[in-house]
Each structure stands twice: as structure tokens, then as C-alpha cells.
Design an enzyme around this catalytic site. Sequence first.
Site, short mmCIF file in Angstrom:
data_model
loop_
_atom_site.label_atom_id
_atom_site.label_comp_id
_atom_site.label_asym_id
_atom_site.label_seq_id
_atom_site.Cartn_x
_atom_site.Cartn_y
_atom_site.Cartn_z
N ASP A 114 -27.03 -43.90 6.33
CA ASP A 114 -27.23 -45.33 6.13
C ASP A 114 -25.99 -46.00 5.54
O ASP A 114 -25.64 -47.13 5.89
CB ASP A 114 -28.45 -45.59 5.24
CG ASP A 114 -28.46 -44.72 3.98
OD1 ASP A 114 -27.48 -43.99 3.73
OD2 ASP A 114 -29.47 -44.75 3.25
N HIS B 254 -29.81 -40.30 10.25
CA HIS B 254 -30.70 -39.13 10.27
C HIS B 254 -32.15 -39.56 10.04
O HIS B 254 -32.44 -40.67 9.59
CB HIS B 254 -30.27 -38.12 9.21
CG HIS B 254 -30.28 -38.67 7.82
ND1 HIS B 254 -31.44 -38.89 7.11
CD2 HIS B 254 -29.27 -39.06 7.01
CE1 HIS B 254 -31.14 -39.39 5.92
NE2 HIS B 254 -29.83 -39.51 5.83
#
EC number: 3.1.3.2
Length: 463
Positions: A341, A69
Site C-alpha cells: 500500500d 498483496h
Amino acid sequence: MKLSGISLWLLAASIVHAGKSQFEAFENEFYFKDHLGTISVYHEPYFNGPTTSFPESCAIKQVHLLQRHGSRNPTGDDTATDVSSAQYIDIFQNKLLNGSIPVNFSYPENPLYFVKHWTPVIKAENADQLSSSGRIELFDLGRQVFERYYELFDTDVYDINTAAQERVVDSAEWFSYGMFGDDMQNKTNFIVLPEDDSAGANSLAMYYSCPVYEDNNIDENTTEAAHTSWRNVFLKPIANRLNKYFDSGYNLTVSDVRSLYYICVYEIALRDNSDFCSLFTPSEFLNFEYDSDLDYAYWGGPASEWASTLGGAYVNNLANNLRKGVNNASDRKVFLAFTHDSQIIPVEAALGFFPDITPEHPLPTDKNIFTYSLKTSSFVPFAGNLITELFLCSDNKYYVRHLVNQQVYPLTDCGYGPSGASDGLCELSAYLNSSVRVNSTSNGIANFNSQCQAHSTNVTVYY
């Protein structure tokens, strides 16, 4: 030979006017924004690899995108105990403004003097939300991906696989608008995968879909111990250095130092500048970066026994779709997945990206060794991505290449491309069967299901 004064002057003048390239290394500027760990703004890594152009005599056949994102606000924490959370930062900001943490405004050239007129941009009510810059990042990336792989976009509708958190779904939507513009709604089919154990091996949030790992808090204690050890080394000297900028009698805690740092990095993420960043030296930024790298190395990363398990299911899915492309078993050419992540690093570990870091040889926690592979700033900044390209080349062989944040990550474990040179490519069968990843490419899903005791699912996704 003795030089005359005029000769020395001419020599000096010629040096001044000569090209500077031979001495540029002494003039390099430190770009701290490229060293903020996983909170770094999007930038290309420093791989110094081959060109990103498509290889000569090769045709692109598939592209697989694993996308983080975009830039966001700090995450939420209702208990306000997490120093990096929006709620904790908000409380700390108020203490700066109301004098509970007393800045010494009479100290000459105090770098915190701006606090007198400062208006915070980090708000607790915006916790977890994608920032305006995050939307722009994803929109622009979507446009660039569509332009680069335009010839592969030859069907009517494309699956958009996304983890369920709002900021990830929002990122996927903005990316899709970048690809398709106003026609986005007609061109996409969003597959939103829950971030819990119901997703099983299809998850884009493997930590939460692996009950054994999640329920037993595996890696939590070792990761916290690593942080504690390293923070005891590098944070206290920063506090001692900054104490002079506060009223006598107030001594900064290490949590205060981390709060000042998080205000710096999140203001960068939200508005691209922060006066708080002037408090820290280049070495201190690198030490904060190392703190982030320890987190992602130990918690499900290459220093964990669980890295290949958590990342292997995606890798197995990827490998299956590469095989189908070669065998003409599928006409899918574009594979899109949006995640966090914490998902990307285990995938890259399962692919063999971090060979210098293992459970037997983890990153040290008493010093920053600087030269190591897993730089979270480079691999998973905001809007970071992993792209896998499949090519058919003029020798009638298929080749694989990885890009990290739009730069070639050179593969060195499975031979070379059709040029016979080290161009970052590997022939597909050598890539799939390389010892660094064969367990994941062949057995990643089965390993995940068995080791995690994962929930079975009838949903089929394509990464």
C-alpha cells in the site's frame, strides 16, 4: 380541504405500498468494513464514475497492473512496542484472557462478555503472513484480470514483477494461479525486486530504495506529530465510554483502545467477523479511518514534498511503456507489478489523484473533515490495485484510463475521451503532458535518482 379519516387511511396505505426509492437515503446502512483504512477487506470504492466497460469504438491495447498483496496477519515487531503488531496484540489478548485487563462480566449486557469463551485467531507466530482469505482474493483477481484482458494475453511467458517480501511474492503467485491455473509455472517469469536500496529506481518499495529519504527519516516526525494530535482528540472519549465494561479501578489507556480496534480489524481480515467490532460506533470507525489516512497523506503521500519523487519513478516507467505501445517500439501488452500500500499511494499522488491535499494544505490534525480525496479504505484496502488501460479508438487516437479496485477513476485534468463526454478517459498526449503529472511522466526516474542519490542498476523492468 379537510381530509376525512378514511381518506387519511387510504393516503397512508398508498405511501406504505409506494416505491421507497425517494427516501432510501434515510435508510442507508453503515458498512464499517469499508472504513478500516489500509486494513479494510477488498471492496470497490465509491467514485460514482463511468462504467468499467471498454469504451465503444475503442480497442484495448495495453494493461498495467499495480497490485497490493492480499489480506494478511498483523506485521511483526520483535520489540512488541508497535500497538498494531502481532506481538503487541498477542500480549494484549493474553491480558484480556488472564484478567490483567479485567473485563466486568457482571455488567449488564457487557459487549465483552464473549471474552469468557473467546479463542484468539491472531497469533504472533503468524506475523506478516498472507491469510487464507488473502490467497483467495488474489486468485480471484487473477482470474478476473485474465478474463477481462484475455485478448492481450498472446505471448508464451509473462514477467511478474514483485517486491521481495514473502506476502507480496505469495500474492503474486496466487494471482498467477488465478490467471493460468496449473500452467502457471510455464507461463510466468518472476522478477523479485529487493526491498532495499540495491533496487534503485526499479524498486517496488521506494521508501527503502531511496537512501536520502530512508536514512534521514524524512516525514517521520511530521507524521508522528499528526497522529499524536489527532489521537489526543478522538481516542480518549472512546476510552471513557468503554471504561464501564471493565472492573472499577481499571481505566483504559489510548493504547488499549487501539489494541481493541486492531483485534477487531484483523479478525475481520482473518475470518470476516469479530465481536470486538461491536465496541465501536460508526463515527469512531470513521475517526480510526482518518487516522490511517493521515499516515498515508503525511508519510510519502500528497501532504509530503517527497510524494512525486517516491511515486514518480513508477509513473515514468509506465509512461515510457505507453509511448512504446503507441510507437510500436514494443510488443508487450500486459504489465504486472505486486507491491505494498505504501508504494501505491505515492504513485497515485504523482499521477495527480489527490489535488485537495498538498504540503501547503495538508489534512488537518485536530478534526476529521470527512470530505477529502485520500481515503485509504477506498484506494488501498487489502488486495487493492491500480490499473492503467491504453485504448486505440476509431478516431485513430490513443486514450488512457485508470481503474482503482476495478472502478473507473475519472480523469478530469486532461480533456475527454473520443465521445467528447466526461467518460474518465484522456487522450494520451494530453494525459502525459498534463501539468499535474508531466514532471513524473517525463522526469520521474531522473528525479528519483538525483533526489534520492539512488543506487544505479543495470536491471530493466517493465511496469
